[in-house]
Design an enzyme around this catalytic site. Structure first.
Site, PDB file in Angstrom:
ATOM      1  N   ASP A  40      -1.287   6.448   6.472  1.00 36.19           N
ATOM      2  CA  ASP A  40      -2.412   5.583   6.101  1.00 36.19           C
ATOM      3  C   ASP A  40      -2.620   4.619   7.269  1.00 36.19           C
ATOM      4  OD1 ASP A  40      -4.066   3.564   5.163  1.00 36.19           O
ATOM      5  OD2 ASP A  40      -2.900   3.148   3.351  1.00 36.19           O
TER       6      ASP A  40
ATOM      7  N   LYS B  76     -11.584  -2.075   7.054  1.00 32.87           N
ATOM      8  CA  LYS B  76     -10.734  -3.011   7.772  1.00 32.87           C
ATOM      9  C   LYS B  76     -11.193  -3.126   9.227  1.00 32.87           C
ATOM     10  CE  LYS B  76      -8.567  -3.316   3.994  1.00 32.87           C
ATOM     11  NZ  LYS B  76      -7.382  -2.641   3.530  1.00 32.87           N
TER      12      LYS B  76
ATOM     13  N   TRP C 229       0.828  -1.214   0.000  1.00 33.20           N
ATOM     14  CA  TRP C 229       0.000   0.000   0.000  1.00 33.20           C
ATOM     15  C   TRP C 229       0.858   1.258   0.000  1.00 33.20           C
ATOM     16  CZ3 TRP C 229      -3.931  -1.785  -1.995  1.00 33.20           C
ATOM     17  CH2 TRP C 229      -4.552  -2.946  -1.557  1.00 33.20           C
TER      18      TRP C 229
HETATM   19  C1  LIG Z   1      -6.878  -2.168   2.272  1.00 34.22           C
HETATM   20  C2  LIG Z   1      -5.884  -1.090   2.366  1.00 34.22           C
HETATM   21  C3  LIG Z   1      -5.768  -0.094   1.386  1.00 34.22           C
HETATM   22  C4  LIG Z   1      -6.628  -0.063   0.152  1.00 34.22           C
HETATM   23  O1  LIG Z   1      -7.883   0.377   0.503  1.00 34.22           O
HETATM   24  P1  LIG Z   1      -9.020   0.735  -0.573  1.00 34.22           P
HETATM   25  O2  LIG Z   1     -10.076   1.325   0.291  1.00 34.22           O
HETATM   26  O3  LIG Z   1      -9.395  -0.530  -1.226  1.00 34.22           O
HETATM   27  O4  LIG Z   1      -8.466   1.727  -1.516  1.00 34.22           O
HETATM   28  C5  LIG Z   1      -4.845   0.900   1.590  1.00 34.22           C
HETATM   29  N1  LIG Z   1      -4.059   0.923   2.664  1.00 34.22           N
HETATM   30  C6  LIG Z   1      -4.129  -0.027   3.630  1.00 34.22           C
HETATM   31  C7  LIG Z   1      -3.238   0.047   4.815  1.00 34.22           C
HETATM   32  C8  LIG Z   1      -5.043  -1.057   3.509  1.00 34.22           C
HETATM   33  O5  LIG Z   1      -5.117  -2.005   4.456  1.00 34.22           O
END
Ligand SMILES: *Cc1c(COP(=O)(O)O)cnc(C)c1O
Length: 362
Positions: free
Chosen positions: A171, A195, A101
């Site tokens: 993030d 998540k 990511w």
């Molecule tokens: C799942 C995830 C993403 C991607 O998320 P989307 O909402 O599908 O764009 C980005 N960063 C992390 C840390 C993730 O776990």
């Protein structure tokens, strides 16, 4: 009805109490005669829902008044583009690449600015967090970027990087609300909620107000400009209303559990149970350097592809689902987010013990 123990990395398990409440309110939300799905996002009822959600989130995370909270769409991926566009000043930024990511975010930023990788753990399949205490961060970097909990690889920054005075963008998709955080250490915190917080379709942004500017990268689409969204209190266009409503319920659930300190305690207890077993086993093996282990995502291997496939299949048949690891790591991964009960991890460990016994020569 049989609920399984769902170890999916995302979309992932939600608290059963929240789902039941949503079920009860599905046809008639508190006497309005309609579902939250069916009501205007400009009406009084939804206004109450989104305001209360923000208030509860601010309380949970102790978000200071000079940070704006936004409920947006587009997932974390959309912010991979929005971050470099909105923070654009010198057109340079430092990225710490600790997994897929962070790498995606870096690649996307590279389309608009000079994104520089200042540290990476790609050399060992992202199985650790690099030392970030004294990185060579360009002085004119607009920000430093991390992915705080690496969902796929199961690592976590337990110490934030020394940004040398630059704003930190993080993030937090897969560690959102898993433990207390000091928001003041960040310029921007954001995460997709699917998540650990709610249903797919909502991304929550927490942005220090001075970083919400009009003079962004000139080609920035209106919808990606944080100022557009901030000025409209997340209601510039139709927001992901039902998702926000569920997030609000999850905030209340976490508050009722005792807040983020209590969440952390629960999460550590669950993770310890699984890691202690992995450390004691000669059959299963954790893939991550111990000091960097995530308490949300726990990858592990047997080292034999056929046995691993059999493990995942038999686990599924025993009500322990979605344990297959990400294709880049192989093996298995147990995501044990806030809503995974301790009993779920106990059941997993008991199953692992049994499987180990059955497949170890006496
Ligand atoms: C799942 C995830 C993403 C991607 O998320 P989307 O909402 O599908 O764009 C980005 N960063 C992390 C840390 C993730 O776990």
């Amino acid at each position: 009805m049989a609920r399984v123990y769902n170890f999916s990395a995302g979309p992932a398990v939600l608290p059963e109490e929240v789902l039941r409440e949503a079920q009860e309110e599905m046809l008639d939300y508190r006497g309005c005669g309609m579902s939250v799905m069916e009501m205007s996002h400009r009406g009084k009822v939804f206004d109450g829902i989104i305001k209360e959600a923000e208030k509860d989130l601010r309380e949970l995370m102790n978000i200071p008044d000079n940070y704006k909270v936004l409920f947006l769409q587009g997932g974390a991926h959309q912010q991979f583009s929005a971050v470099p566009m909105n923070l654009y000043k010198n057109g340079k930024a430092a990225y710490i690449v600790t997994g897929q990511w962070a790498k995606r975010a870096y690649q996307e930023a590279s389309r608009y600015i000079d994104a520089v990788v200042v540290a990476s753990s790609a050399d060992k399949t992202f199985s650790y967090i690099p030392d970030c205490s004294d990185l060579d961060i360009p002085e004119d970097a607009d920000y430093v970027y991390i992915c705080e909990n690496n969902t796929i690889y199961g690592t976590k920054f337990w110490e934030l990087p020394n940004t040398k005075g630059h704003d930190l963008v993080s993030d937090i998709s897969s560690c959102f609300l898993s433990e207390p955080v000091d928001v003041t250490k960040y310029g921007v915190l954001y995460g997709g909620v699917q998540k650990n917080v709610g249903p797919a379709g909502v991304v929550i942004m927490i942005i220090r107000e001075d970083l919400i500017r009009d003079d962004v990268l000139p080609c920035t689409p209106t919808m990606l400009k944080w100022k557009t969204q901030a000025d409209a209190d997340s209601l510039y266009n139709t927001p992901p209303a039902y998702g926000i409503y569920i997030c609000g319920k999850v905030f209340k659930w976490i508050k009722a559990q005792g807040g983020l300190a209590a969440m952390k305690e629960r999460n550590e207890k669950k993770a310890k149970l699984l890691y202690d077993f992995l450390d004691s086993s000669d059959f299963f093996k954790g893939t991550v350097e111990k000091k960097d282990r995530s308490i949300m995502n726990v990858p592990f291997v047997i080292g034999d592809k056929e046995l691993e496939a059999q493990f995942v299949k038999e686990a599924e048949a025993n009500g322990l689902t979605s344990l297959k690891g990400h294709r880049s790591v192989g093996g298995m991964r147990a995501s044990i987010y806030n809503a995974m009960p301790y009993e779920g991890v106990e059941a997993l460990v008991a199953f692992m013990k049994k499987f180990e016994e059955e497949h170890t020569e006496k």
